[in-house]
Design an enzyme around this catalytic site. Structure first.
Site, PDB file in Angstrom:
ATOM      1  N   ARG A  93       5.345   4.885  -9.788  1.00 62.74           N
ATOM      2  CA  ARG A  93       4.208   4.753  -9.123  1.00 62.74           C
ATOM      3  C   ARG A  93       3.764   6.400  -8.650  1.00 62.74           C
ATOM      4  O   ARG A  93       2.704   6.819  -8.782  1.00 62.74           O
ATOM      5  CB  ARG A  93       4.135   4.096  -7.691  1.00 62.74           C
ATOM      6  CG  ARG A  93       2.896   4.362  -6.949  1.00 62.74           C
ATOM      7  CD  ARG A  93       2.794   3.287  -5.737  1.00 62.74           C
ATOM      8  NE  ARG A  93       1.660   3.723  -4.979  1.00 62.74           N
ATOM      9  CZ  ARG A  93       1.358   3.119  -3.675  1.00 62.74           C
ATOM     10  NH1 ARG A  93       2.014   2.230  -3.309  1.00 62.74           N
ATOM     11  NH2 ARG A  93       0.132   3.517  -3.155  1.00 62.74           N
ATOM     12  N   ASN A 147       0.196  -6.280  -8.134  1.00 68.80           N
ATOM     13  CA  ASN A 147      -0.818  -5.312  -8.610  1.00 68.80           C
ATOM     14  C   ASN A 147      -0.471  -4.885 -10.198  1.00 68.80           C
ATOM     15  O   ASN A 147       0.733  -4.778 -10.166  1.00 68.80           O
ATOM     16  CB  ASN A 147      -0.966  -4.115  -7.675  1.00 68.80           C
ATOM     17  CG  ASN A 147      -1.689  -4.263  -6.583  1.00 68.80           C
ATOM     18  OD1 ASN A 147      -2.798  -5.158  -6.777  1.00 68.80           O
ATOM     19  ND2 ASN A 147      -1.405  -3.814  -5.359  1.00 68.80           N
ATOM     20  N   CYS A 169      -5.391 -11.511  -3.876  1.00 72.67           N
ATOM     21  CA  CYS A 169      -5.269  -9.982  -3.467  1.00 72.67           C
ATOM     22  C   CYS A 169      -5.474 -10.100  -2.077  1.00 72.67           C
ATOM     23  O   CYS A 169      -6.392 -10.880  -1.493  1.00 72.67           O
ATOM     24  CB  CYS A 169      -6.289  -8.986  -3.975  1.00 72.67           C
ATOM     25  SG  CYS A 169      -6.416  -7.421  -3.262  1.00 72.67           S
ATOM     26  N   ASP A 170      -4.769  -9.506  -1.005  1.00 73.45           N
ATOM     27  CA  ASP A 170      -4.847  -9.344   0.266  1.00 73.45           C
ATOM     28  C   ASP A 170      -5.945  -8.324   0.695  1.00 73.45           C
ATOM     29  O   ASP A 170      -6.386  -8.440   2.058  1.00 73.45           O
ATOM     30  CB  ASP A 170      -3.595  -8.995   1.114  1.00 73.45           C
ATOM     31  CG  ASP A 170      -3.329  -7.597   0.894  1.00 73.45           C
ATOM     32  OD1 ASP A 170      -3.595  -7.082  -0.316  1.00 73.45           O
ATOM     33  OD2 ASP A 170      -2.540  -6.968   1.641  1.00 73.45           O
ATOM     34  N   HIS A 199     -10.330  -5.582  -6.392  1.00 75.85           N
ATOM     35  CA  HIS A 199     -10.559  -4.413  -6.050  1.00 75.85           C
ATOM     36  C   HIS A 199     -12.160  -3.670  -6.603  1.00 75.85           C
ATOM     37  O   HIS A 199     -12.119  -2.404  -6.924  1.00 75.85           O
ATOM     38  CB  HIS A 199      -9.448  -3.469  -6.708  1.00 75.85           C
ATOM     39  CG  HIS A 199      -8.063  -3.736  -5.849  1.00 75.85           C
ATOM     40  ND1 HIS A 199      -6.986  -2.859  -5.944  1.00 75.85           N
ATOM     41  CD2 HIS A 199      -7.694  -4.349  -4.707  1.00 75.85           C
ATOM     42  CE1 HIS A 199      -5.989  -3.325  -5.385  1.00 75.85           C
ATOM     43  NE2 HIS A 199      -6.395  -4.150  -4.613  1.00 75.85           N
ATOM     44  N   TYR A 264     -12.273  -0.151  -2.362  1.00 70.26           N
ATOM     45  CA  TYR A 264     -11.725   0.679  -3.605  1.00 70.26           C
ATOM     46  C   TYR A 264     -12.842   0.923  -4.507  1.00 70.26           C
ATOM     47  O   TYR A 264     -12.577   1.910  -5.485  1.00 70.26           O
ATOM     48  CB  TYR A 264     -10.709  -0.349  -4.565  1.00 70.26           C
ATOM     49  CG  TYR A 264      -9.472  -0.696  -4.043  1.00 70.26           C
ATOM     50  CD1 TYR A 264      -8.570   0.014  -4.597  1.00 70.26           C
ATOM     51  CD2 TYR A 264      -9.100  -1.534  -3.020  1.00 70.26           C
ATOM     52  CE1 TYR A 264      -7.088  -0.151  -4.206  1.00 70.26           C
ATOM     53  CE2 TYR A 264      -7.829  -1.634  -2.308  1.00 70.26           C
ATOM     54  CZ  TYR A 264      -6.755  -0.831  -2.993  1.00 70.26           C
ATOM     55  OH  TYR A 264      -5.475  -1.147  -2.512  1.00 70.26           O
ATOM     56  N   ARG A 284      -0.096   9.118  -2.224  1.00 69.36           N
ATOM     57  CA  ARG A 284       0.195   7.840  -1.512  1.00 69.36           C
ATOM     58  C   ARG A 284       1.563   7.367  -1.676  1.00 69.36           C
ATOM     59  O   ARG A 284       2.255   6.849  -0.788  1.00 69.36           O
ATOM     60  CB  ARG A 284      -0.897   7.091  -1.837  1.00 69.36           C
ATOM     61  CG  ARG A 284      -0.861   5.555  -1.273  1.00 69.36           C
ATOM     62  CD  ARG A 284      -1.042   5.538   0.195  1.00 69.36           C
ATOM     63  NE  ARG A 284      -0.518   4.043   0.730  1.00 69.36           N
ATOM     64  CZ  ARG A 284      -0.515   3.929   1.890  1.00 69.36           C
ATOM     65  NH1 ARG A 284      -0.405   4.893   2.914  1.00 69.36           N
ATOM     66  NH2 ARG A 284      -0.318   2.773   2.410  1.00 69.36           N
TER      67      ARG A 284
END
Length: 441
Positions: A93, A147, A169-170, A199, A264, A284
Site C-alpha cells: 500500500r 478493497n 463498502c462501508d 467510491h 472519494y 496515508r
C-alpha cells in the site's frame, strides 16, 4: 433463530477485532455457533487470534472459535465468509501511494494508479477464496468488503458470475452517519436513494420514516462545512487526512450541486489539489501503520500478556454494523434495504447493463434485488462511463495478461494526465508488483 457459522478471511487484518466485537455485540440479532479466522500469514493472524480467543472465552464461551491457514479447515461447514483481505499488506500500500506521487499523480489506496495496482493484486486471491468456499461449503455466501471493491466486483462478475458473492463498502454508511448528525436523526431512521460506482457516487434522496426529504437541508450544510460535524461519529475516519476529505466535500458539491457527493470524488474532480497537499514521504499508509496498525496489535499483545480482556482494549466496529444487517437479511430473509455493488441491468436506466454499480437493494435469502434509480444527468453519467471503462480494462488486462490494456486503463483514468505518464507509471508498478501481478505482455 439458527446459529450461524462464519469464517473471516483476512484474519490478520486490523479490522478483524472490531468486526468480531461488533458480531459479539449483536448475538441477539445474529447468533453464532462457530467463528473461524483464515489468513495466509500465520504470524500476523496469530497475534490477533490469540487475543480474540481470550475475548470469546470471557464474552461468548459457547461460540466455537478457531484460526487456521488451511483452506479446508477454514471453509468447511460455514454459512458465511466475511472477506477483507489486503494482498501485499501495508508495504505494498505504501508503494501504491508513493510511486504515483513521484510522477505528480495522486497516491491513494483505491483510486488512481494505486488503486489499479492494488486491484491487480487482489483479483487472484479473491477468486481463490471464492473457489475455496464453493468447494467446501457450496451453499455459503461471501460478503466481500475487500478493497478496491469496484475492481474486485468486476472481476467476480467476469470470472465467477454465478458465485454467491455480495460486494459492499462501508463508506456510504459512514457518510450517512455524518448526514444523520447534521439533521439530528439516527441513521436507521433514514432511507436513501443513491447511484454510482464504488467510491464514485451521489445521494439523490435522504428521507426519514415519515417521508420527510432532507436533501436540501443537508446540501446547504455541506455547501458550507462539507461533511465535517461537531460530533465524532466513527473511529475509522477521524484522522486529520480524513477530516480534510470530509471538508473538501463542499467543493465537490459546487461542481455538481444537484446531489450529495461521495467524498472519494475529490480524487477525480480535484486530483491536482490532492497532489499539492500530499506528503510524498508520509502518506496515508504511514498514518495507518503508526496509528490503527500499532494500536490494534499493541492491544492484542497486551491481552495475551495479561491473559484477560478489558473493555476498551478492542473497540466495537460500529460503522461495520451493516455486515450484520446484510448477513441477517440473507440468513433470515429480512428484506433489509442496503447500498450494495451489483450488476446494473437497468437499475440506472441510461447506463450500461454490464457495469457493476452501487445502488440501493432489497436483500433477502436469495440475495440483493436492485432498486431502479431512473436516469442520471449527463455529467454524472460521463464521469461514470470513463471510470467503469477503466475498471473493465483492468480486469481484461488481468485475464489476458495484456500490457496494452493496462496502459489504456491508466491512460483513461481521470487521475493520470497523459499516456506518457501512464506508461512510465505502469513500468514501475510492474517492477514492484512482480510477485503479485500476472505477467503482462
Amino acid at each position: 433463530m439458527k446459529k450461524q457459522s462464519i469464517v473471516i478471511a483476512g484474519g490478520g487484518s486490523t479490522y478483524t477485532p472490531g468486526i468480531v466485537m461488533m458480531l459479539l455485540d449483536n448475538l441477539d440479532k445474529f447468533p453464532i455457533a462457530t467463528l473461524k479466522l483464515y489468513d495466509n500469514d500465520p504470524e500476523r493472524q496469530g497475534v490477533l487470534a490469540k487475543a480474540l480467543e481470550l475475548v470469546l472465552k470471557e464474552k461468548a464461551p459457547d461460540i466455537a472459535f478457531s484460526y487456521t491457514t488451511d483452506p479446508r479447515e477454514a471453509f468447511e461447514n460455514i454459512d458465511f465468509c466475511m472477506a477483507h483481505i489486503r494482498t501485499g499488506q501495508y508495504r505494498m500500500r505504501e508503494l501504491d501511494e508513493k510511486i504515483p506521487l513521484k510522477y505528480g499523480v495522486l497516491g491513494q489506496e483505491t483510486c488512481g494508479p494505486g488503486g489499479i495496482a492494488y486491484g491487480m493484486r487482489s483479483i487472484g486471491d479473491m477468486i481463490e477464496l471464492i473457489d475455496y468456499m464453493e468447494k467446501y461449503s457450496p451453499n455459503a455466501w461471501m460478503l466481500n468488503y475487500s478493497n478496491p471493491a469496484a475492481i474486485v466486483a468486476e472481476a467476480c462478475r467476469v470470472l465467477r458470475p454465478k458465485a454467491k458473492v455480495i460486494n459492499m463498502c462501508d463508506m456510504p454508511v459512514g457518510t450517512l452517519r455524518r448526514m444523520s448528525q447534521i439533521i439530528h436523526k439516527e441513521p436507521k431512521e433514514l432511507t436513501v436513494n443513491y447511484f454510482g460506482l464504488n467510491h464514485f457516487g451521489w445521494w439523490t434522496s435522504v428521507r426519514d420514516t415519515e417521508g420527510h426529504e432532507y436533501l436540501s437541508e443537508i446540501r446547504e450544510y455541506v455547501a458550507e462545512h462539507g461533511y465535517l460535524t461537531q460530533i465524532e461519529v466513527d473511529t475509522q475516519h477521524m484522522d486529520q487526512s480524513w477530516q480534510e476529505t470530509h471538508k473538501k466535500a463542499k467543493d465537490l458539491l459546487a461542481v455538481a450541486p444537484e446531489f450529495l457527493p461521495n467524498t472519494y470524488l475529490k480524487y477525480y474532480l480535484y486530483p491536482d489539489y490532492v497532489v499539492e497537499h500530499a506528503n510524498p514521504e508520509y502518506t496515508r499508509a504511514n498514518e495507518v501503520m503508526a496509528g490503527r496498525e500499532k494500536q490494534v496489535f499493541d492491544a492484542a499483545r497486551k491481552i495475551v500478556a495479561t491473559g484477560s480482556f478489558r473493555e476498551g482494549d478492542f473497540h466495537i466496529d460500529n460503522h461495520a454494523l451493516f455486515i450484520v444487517d446484510l448477513a441477517r437479511a440473507i440468513a433470515f430473509n429480512t428484506g433489509e434495504r442496503m447500498l450494495l455493488i451489483v450488476e446494473n441491468n437497468g437499475a440506472i436506466a441510461n447506463f450500461r447493463a454490464d457495469a457493476m454499480v452501487e445502488v440501493p437493494c432489497i436483500v433477502g435469502s436469495s440475495g440483493p434485488e436492485p432498486l431502479c434509480q431512473g436516469t442520471i444527468p449527463t455529467f454524472h453519467r460521463g464521469m461514470m462511463e470513463q471510470q467503469v471503462a477503466v475498471e473493465k480494462l483492468i480486469v481484461e488486462a488481468w485475464v489476458e495478461g495484456s500490457y496494452q490494456k493496462m496502459w489504456q486503463a491508466l491512460t483513461l483514468s481521470k487521475t493520470v494526465p497523459s499516456a506518457k505518464v501512464a506508461k512510465e507509471l505502469l513500468d514501475e508498478l510492474i517492477e514492484v508488483n512482480r510477485e503479485f501481478w500476472p505477467e503482462l505482455h
